[in-house]
Design a protein around this motif. Structure first.
Motif, PDB file in Angstrom:
ATOM      1  N   GLY A  14     -27.608  41.843  41.537  1.00  0.00           N
ATOM      2  CA  GLY A  14     -26.764  42.495  40.538  1.00  0.00           C
ATOM      3  C   GLY A  14     -25.493  41.697  40.310  1.00  0.00           C
ATOM      4  O   GLY A  14     -25.546  40.509  40.011  1.00  0.00           O
ATOM      5  N   GLN A  15     -24.343  42.359  40.494  1.00  0.00           N
ATOM      6  CA  GLN A  15     -23.051  41.691  40.288  1.00  0.00           C
ATOM      7  C   GLN A  15     -22.486  41.101  41.570  1.00  0.00           C
ATOM      8  O   GLN A  15     -21.360  40.589  41.574  1.00  0.00           O
ATOM      9  CB  GLN A  15     -22.046  42.652  39.678  1.00  0.00           C
ATOM     10  CG  GLN A  15     -22.354  42.993  38.240  1.00  0.00           C
ATOM     11  CD  GLN A  15     -21.225  43.751  37.582  1.00  0.00           C
ATOM     12  OE1 GLN A  15     -20.290  44.207  38.230  1.00  0.00           O
ATOM     13  NE2 GLN A  15     -21.308  43.896  36.274  1.00  0.00           N
ATOM     14  N   GLN A  31     -19.419  39.117  38.247  1.00  0.00           N
ATOM     15  CA  GLN A  31     -19.395  39.723  36.915  1.00  0.00           C
ATOM     16  C   GLN A  31     -18.787  38.815  35.857  1.00  0.00           C
ATOM     17  O   GLN A  31     -19.109  38.944  34.675  1.00  0.00           O
ATOM     18  CB  GLN A  31     -18.674  41.068  36.929  1.00  0.00           C
ATOM     19  CG  GLN A  31     -17.184  40.993  37.137  1.00  0.00           C
ATOM     20  CD  GLN A  31     -16.538  42.382  37.178  1.00  0.00           C
ATOM     21  OE1 GLN A  31     -17.214  43.388  37.295  1.00  0.00           O
ATOM     22  NE2 GLN A  31     -15.232  42.410  37.080  1.00  0.00           N
ATOM     23  N   PHE A  32     -17.933  37.883  36.243  1.00  0.00           N
ATOM     24  CA  PHE A  32     -17.330  36.964  35.272  1.00  0.00           C
ATOM     25  C   PHE A  32     -18.220  35.756  34.979  1.00  0.00           C
ATOM     26  O   PHE A  32     -17.917  34.967  34.078  1.00  0.00           O
ATOM     27  CB  PHE A  32     -15.966  36.476  35.750  1.00  0.00           C
ATOM     28  CG  PHE A  32     -14.961  37.573  35.963  1.00  0.00           C
ATOM     29  CD1 PHE A  32     -14.825  38.608  35.060  1.00  0.00           C
ATOM     30  CD2 PHE A  32     -14.137  37.576  37.083  1.00  0.00           C
ATOM     31  CE1 PHE A  32     -13.899  39.620  35.249  1.00  0.00           C
ATOM     32  CE2 PHE A  32     -13.208  38.580  37.284  1.00  0.00           C
ATOM     33  CZ  PHE A  32     -13.089  39.604  36.372  1.00  0.00           C
ATOM     34  N   THR A  33     -19.286  35.575  35.767  1.00  0.00           N
ATOM     35  CA  THR A  33     -20.220  34.458  35.572  1.00  0.00           C
ATOM     36  C   THR A  33     -21.657  34.987  35.601  1.00  0.00           C
ATOM     37  O   THR A  33     -22.429  34.652  36.497  1.00  0.00           O
ATOM     38  CB  THR A  33     -20.026  33.377  36.653  1.00  0.00           C
ATOM     39  OG1 THR A  33     -20.132  34.003  37.940  1.00  0.00           O
ATOM     40  CG2 THR A  33     -18.692  32.673  36.514  1.00  0.00           C
ATOM     41  N   PRO A  34     -22.032  35.792  34.612  1.00  0.00           N
ATOM     42  CA  PRO A  34     -23.380  36.362  34.615  1.00  0.00           C
ATOM     43  C   PRO A  34     -24.487  35.308  34.493  1.00  0.00           C
ATOM     44  O   PRO A  34     -25.640  35.586  34.796  1.00  0.00           O
ATOM     45  CB  PRO A  34     -23.372  37.300  33.397  1.00  0.00           C
ATOM     46  CG  PRO A  34     -22.301  36.766  32.513  1.00  0.00           C
ATOM     47  CD  PRO A  34     -21.260  36.190  33.434  1.00  0.00           C
ATOM     48  N   LEU A  43     -16.810  28.377  41.163  1.00  0.00           N
ATOM     49  CA  LEU A  43     -15.431  28.355  41.629  1.00  0.00           C
ATOM     50  C   LEU A  43     -15.086  29.795  42.018  1.00  0.00           C
ATOM     51  O   LEU A  43     -15.205  30.702  41.196  1.00  0.00           O
ATOM     52  CB  LEU A  43     -14.484  27.843  40.550  1.00  0.00           C
ATOM     53  CG  LEU A  43     -14.513  26.348  40.319  1.00  0.00           C
ATOM     54  CD1 LEU A  43     -13.544  25.988  39.191  1.00  0.00           C
ATOM     55  CD2 LEU A  43     -14.157  25.579  41.577  1.00  0.00           C
ATOM     56  N   ILE A  44     -14.670  29.976  43.271  1.00  0.00           N
ATOM     57  CA  ILE A  44     -14.394  31.298  43.817  1.00  0.00           C
ATOM     58  C   ILE A  44     -12.898  31.446  44.079  1.00  0.00           C
ATOM     59  O   ILE A  44     -12.269  30.562  44.660  1.00  0.00           O
ATOM     60  CB  ILE A  44     -15.145  31.499  45.158  1.00  0.00           C
ATOM     61  CG1 ILE A  44     -16.638  31.222  44.999  1.00  0.00           C
ATOM     62  CG2 ILE A  44     -14.868  32.883  45.738  1.00  0.00           C
ATOM     63  CD1 ILE A  44     -17.353  32.145  44.056  1.00  0.00           C
ATOM     64  N   PHE A  48     -13.951  36.658  43.615  1.00  0.00           N
ATOM     65  CA  PHE A  48     -14.605  36.657  42.308  1.00  0.00           C
ATOM     66  C   PHE A  48     -14.988  35.229  41.931  1.00  0.00           C
ATOM     67  O   PHE A  48     -14.232  34.284  42.177  1.00  0.00           O
ATOM     68  CB  PHE A  48     -13.680  37.207  41.216  1.00  0.00           C
ATOM     69  CG  PHE A  48     -13.470  38.681  41.312  1.00  0.00           C
ATOM     70  CD1 PHE A  48     -14.270  39.559  40.594  1.00  0.00           C
ATOM     71  CD2 PHE A  48     -12.479  39.197  42.130  1.00  0.00           C
ATOM     72  CE1 PHE A  48     -14.084  40.926  40.687  1.00  0.00           C
ATOM     73  CE2 PHE A  48     -12.282  40.557  42.228  1.00  0.00           C
ATOM     74  CZ  PHE A  48     -13.082  41.435  41.509  1.00  0.00           C
ATOM     75  N   SER A  49     -16.143  35.093  41.288  1.00  0.00           N
ATOM     76  CA  SER A  49     -16.507  33.784  40.732  1.00  0.00           C
ATOM     77  C   SER A  49     -15.839  33.661  39.366  1.00  0.00           C
ATOM     78  O   SER A  49     -15.840  34.602  38.576  1.00  0.00           O
ATOM     79  CB  SER A  49     -18.027  33.651  40.608  1.00  0.00           C
ATOM     80  OG  SER A  49     -18.538  34.598  39.708  1.00  0.00           O
TER      81      SER A  49
END
Length: 74
Positions: A14-15, A31-34, A43-44, A48-49
């Motif tokens: 999922g996310q 969620q920012f890199t689906p 890039l983390i 978050f990616s």
């Protein structure tokens, strides 16, 4: 200073994804890199990616980070 660190995707559910950074596995939100897929480099930052990058760019960035004195990047 804020630093985004490259990490390789080892699983996605999922996310959430598990990523590997220097032998350490972490869970991050993608969620920012689906578009992220297994074995992609992301890039983390702060769990978050932020961006999918190619392996060459990831390896170059990791090599530069490895040159910093211990404790320079927290």
């Amino acid at each position: 200073m804020c630093v985004a660190v490259p990490a390789r995707v080892i699983s996605i559910d999922g996310q959430l994804a598990e990523v590997e950074i220097g032998g350490v596995v972490r869970q991050v939100n993608v969620q920012f890199t689906p578009e992220a897929r297994l074995d992609d480099y992301l890039l983390i930052h702060a769990g978050f990616s932020l961006h999918v990058i190619d392996e060459k760019e990831a390896q170059e960035t990791l090599a530069l980070l490895a040159e910093l004195p211990d404790g320079e990047v927290a």
